[in-house]
Design an enzyme around this catalytic site. Structure first.
Site, PDB file in Angstrom:
ATOM      1  CB  CYS A   1      70.649 -30.962 -23.331  1.00  0.00           C
ATOM      2  SG  CYS A   1      72.315 -31.639 -23.482  1.00  0.00           S
ATOM      3  CB  ALA A   2      68.259 -25.555 -24.243  1.00  0.00           C
TER       4      ALA A   2
ATOM      5  N   PRO B   1      63.356 -28.662 -27.212  1.00  0.00           N
ATOM      6  CG  PRO B   1      61.084 -29.232 -27.464  1.00  0.00           C
ATOM      7  CD  PRO B   1      62.417 -29.789 -27.010  1.00  0.00           C
TER       8      PRO B   1
ATOM      9  N   GLY C   1      61.139 -25.981 -23.365  1.00  0.00           N
ATOM     10  CA  GLY C   1      60.192 -25.792 -22.248  1.00  0.00           C
ATOM     11  C   GLY C   1      60.881 -25.174 -21.034  1.00  0.00           C
TER      12      GLY C   1
ATOM     13  CG  ASP D   1      78.927 -32.430 -29.292  1.00  0.00           C
ATOM     14  OD1 ASP D   1      78.675 -32.517 -28.077  1.00  0.00           O
ATOM     15  OD2 ASP D   1      79.285 -33.394 -29.988  1.00  0.00           O
TER      16      ASP D   1
ATOM     17  CB  CYS E   1      61.959 -37.482 -19.377  1.00  0.00           C
ATOM     18  SG  CYS E   1      62.660 -37.648 -21.031  1.00  0.00           S
TER      19      CYS E   1
HETATM   20  C1  LIG Z   1      65.681 -34.212 -23.187  1.00  0.00           C
HETATM   21  S1  LIG Z   1      65.976 -33.254 -24.590  1.00  0.00           S
HETATM   22  C2  LIG Z   1      65.934 -31.616 -23.929  1.00  0.00           C
HETATM   23  C3  LIG Z   1      64.563 -31.061 -23.650  1.00  0.00           C
HETATM   24  C4  LIG Z   1      64.626 -29.592 -23.239  1.00  0.00           C
HETATM   25  N1  LIG Z   1      65.477 -29.392 -22.074  1.00  0.00           N
HETATM   26  C5  LIG Z   1      63.273 -29.002 -22.945  1.00  0.00           C
HETATM   27  O1  LIG Z   1      62.920 -28.773 -21.799  1.00  0.00           O
HETATM   28  O2  LIG Z   1      62.552 -28.715 -23.909  1.00  0.00           O
HETATM   29  C6  LIG Z   1      67.691 -33.495 -24.862  1.00  0.00           C
HETATM   30  C7  LIG Z   1      68.327 -32.572 -25.861  1.00  0.00           C
HETATM   31  O3  LIG Z   1      69.732 -32.806 -25.850  1.00  0.00           O
HETATM   32  C8  LIG Z   1      70.238 -32.493 -27.105  1.00  0.00           C
HETATM   33  N2  LIG Z   1      71.593 -33.085 -27.187  1.00  0.00           N
HETATM   34  C9  LIG Z   1      71.938 -34.387 -27.314  1.00  0.00           C
HETATM   35  N3  LIG Z   1      73.279 -34.539 -27.299  1.00  0.00           N
HETATM   36  C10 LIG Z   1      73.801 -33.300 -27.158  1.00  0.00           C
HETATM   37  C11 LIG Z   1      75.138 -32.788 -27.091  1.00  0.00           C
HETATM   38  N4  LIG Z   1      76.196 -33.615 -27.144  1.00  0.00           N
HETATM   39  N5  LIG Z   1      75.310 -31.468 -26.951  1.00  0.00           N
HETATM   40  C12 LIG Z   1      74.248 -30.627 -26.897  1.00  0.00           C
HETATM   41  N6  LIG Z   1      72.963 -31.058 -26.961  1.00  0.00           N
HETATM   42  C13 LIG Z   1      72.749 -32.368 -27.086  1.00  0.00           C
HETATM   43  C14 LIG Z   1      69.214 -33.049 -28.058  1.00  0.00           C
HETATM   44  O4  LIG Z   1      69.287 -32.416 -29.319  1.00  0.00           O
HETATM   45  C15 LIG Z   1      67.905 -32.744 -27.316  1.00  0.00           C
HETATM   46  O5  LIG Z   1      67.319 -31.568 -27.795  1.00  0.00           O
END
Ligand SMILES: C[S@@+](CC[C@H](N)C(=O)[O-])C[C@H]1O[C@@H](n2cnc3c(N)ncnc32)[C@H](O)[C@@H]1O
Length: 416
Positions: free
Chosen positions: A234-235, A237, A239, A281, A350
């Site tokens: 879940c990387a 954008p 950071g 996913d 967060c």
């Molecule tokens: C909290 S944000 C991540 C912020 C990121 N770690 C950063 O530091 O910039 C959560 C992320 O999870 C992704 N996400 C949600 N469900 C997901 C899934 N089932 N598999 C992979 N990514 C997923 C979203 O697209 C989103 O970008």
């Protein structure tokens, strides 16, 4: 005849506020739907809608105090009055401009009512609170979980603009930048600046730094130095991917959103860092190998980001929080199965909801006896572990320095 200059911005602010409160959009998404305005007018519209969202319960009380008629929550009359009062309190717009730009928004509707309520309130002189109330359900929930002092701190924080935090790839560059631009460094590779536009910051474009709240930079600081093969789940954008890449790890960054992952790629390019990007996913993806360390920064209600995104407080309904907690539990279980024995798994959200933090970890530990919780070390002094062994960042922490986003961070280790 009073001038109606700036009416376009107010009309756009109304569209944005309705987008958030009626349709459940984020303010960014609602703002992206509004086209055809000059950048300054677009910026003004976002500022007005944002100010209304920061102070909504107080604004509604004011409105209710000036009319016997109960205006429905999502009525246009209430929306327009909220925006007018938000401009008065937060942006100090002169009264004549408020009235001139509010009334045309209710043309053909309750113009006389809006004029009457606004006139009554402006004659009374509208009080400006530096600690506006949060939505009642949020105050109740956070009061029960964290206590009244935290609720009071959150009230103070929502009234203020959050400072701008930058993370640098290199600590000496951070220290030089802080010295050159009047910033403060509160942790290695960190610089805090008074809020300003990112694109105007010196060094944007060529710089090896990125915008990241100081609290959001903590989880990646818990990945051990020596771990080479790191999964950032879940990387986007990105950071945290950039932090890990800057430390020299081999990083695989997985996210289900193609557009967000594209932004991650652009961020890596700008900062001259590298990672392997995978659009997938995480509930279905099969990595085909195990990792030395995994960082799962899970999707969540994001209520910890209420200073920059006050609308999260209106979107995070109990059902959404419960659904998020279920998804987090499933993601964490999958991540755990991809970790080498002896490896480190960092989980973060967060969110200021125990359901998405403490409760997810408690349930995980109960179901995975090959994992232990390892209290974090090596973090800045303000981020000490709580009794449970995790890091919980609450409103009020570092308040004198500008505060932090709310966060939950746990470090888990798989037995060797
Ligand atoms: C909290 S944000 C991540 C912020 C990121 N770690 C950063 O530091 O910039 C959560 C992320 O999870 C992704 N996400 C949600 N469900 C997901 C899934 N089932 N598999 C992979 N990514 C997923 C979203 O697209 C989103 O970008």
């Amino acid at each position: 005849m009073p001038s109606t200059e700036g009416l376009g911005a107010r009309r756009a602010a109304l569209q944005m506020l309705e987008g958030v409160l009626r349709r459940g959009h984020t303010l960014d998404a609602a703002a992206a739907h509004v086209r055809g305005l000059s950048p300054p007018d677009h910026g003004l519209a976002v500022a007005i809608a944002g100010e209304a969202l920061r102070r909504l319960p107080d604004l509604d009380d004011l409105i209710d105090s000036a009319t016997r008629q109960r205006l429905p929550d999502d009525s246009k009359a209430r929306m327009v009055l909220r925006l007018a009062l938000a401009q008065k309190i937060g942006l100090h717009t002169p009264d004549h401009a408020l009235v001139a730009t509010a009334l045309p928004l209710v043309d053909g509707g309750p113009r006389r009512l809006v004029h009457g309520v606004l006139g009554t309130l402006l004659r009374r002189s509208v009080p400006e609170s530096d600690a506006p109330r949060l939505p009642a359900d949020v105050e109740e929930r956070w009061g029960a979980a964290w206590g009244e002092k935290v609720v009071e701190a959150a009230r103070r924080q929502i009234a203020k603009r959050a400072p701008l935090d930058l993370t640098f790839a290199d600590d000496s560059e951070a220290q030089d930048y802080a010295a050159a631009h009047g910033g403060v460094s509160l942790a290695p590779r960190h610089v805090r600046l008074a809020s300003s536009s990112v694109a105007e910051l010196p060094g944007f474009g060529g710089g090896r730094w990125w915008v990241q709240d100081l609290a959001a930079s903590l989880p990646a600081r818990l990945i051990p130095d020596g771990s080479t093969d790191v999964l950032d789940l879940c990387a986007a954008p990105g950071g945290k991917t950039m932090q890990l890449a800057a430390l020299g790890h081999r990083v695989t960054s997985v996210d289900s959103s193609e557009s967000r992952l594209r932004r991650l790629g652009e961020n890596l390019q700008r900062t001259h860092l590298r990672a392997d990007l995978v659009t997938a996913d995480a509930l279905e993806w099969k990595p085909g190998r195990q990792f030395d360390a995994i960082l799962l920064d899970a999707p969540c209600s994001a209520t910890g980001t209420f200073r920059r995104h006050p609308e999260v407080l209106y979107r995070a309904r109990p059902k959404i929080i419960a659904d998020d907690a279920q998804l987090q539990t499933r993601l964490l279980a999958r991540a755990a199965s991809w970790l080498k024995h002896g490896g480190t798994l960092v989980y973060s959200v967060c969110s200021l909801e125990p359901q998405e933090g403490e409760e997810v970890i408690a349930a995980f530990l109960a179901a995975h006896d090959d994992f232990t919780l390892e209290p974090p070390n090596g973090l800045p002094e303000f981020a000490t572990a709580s009794e449970g062994g995790w890091v919980r960042i609450l409103p009020g922490l570092l308040e004198g320095e500008g505060g932090l986003d709310g966060f939950f961070i746990a470090r888990l280790v798989r037995r060797g």
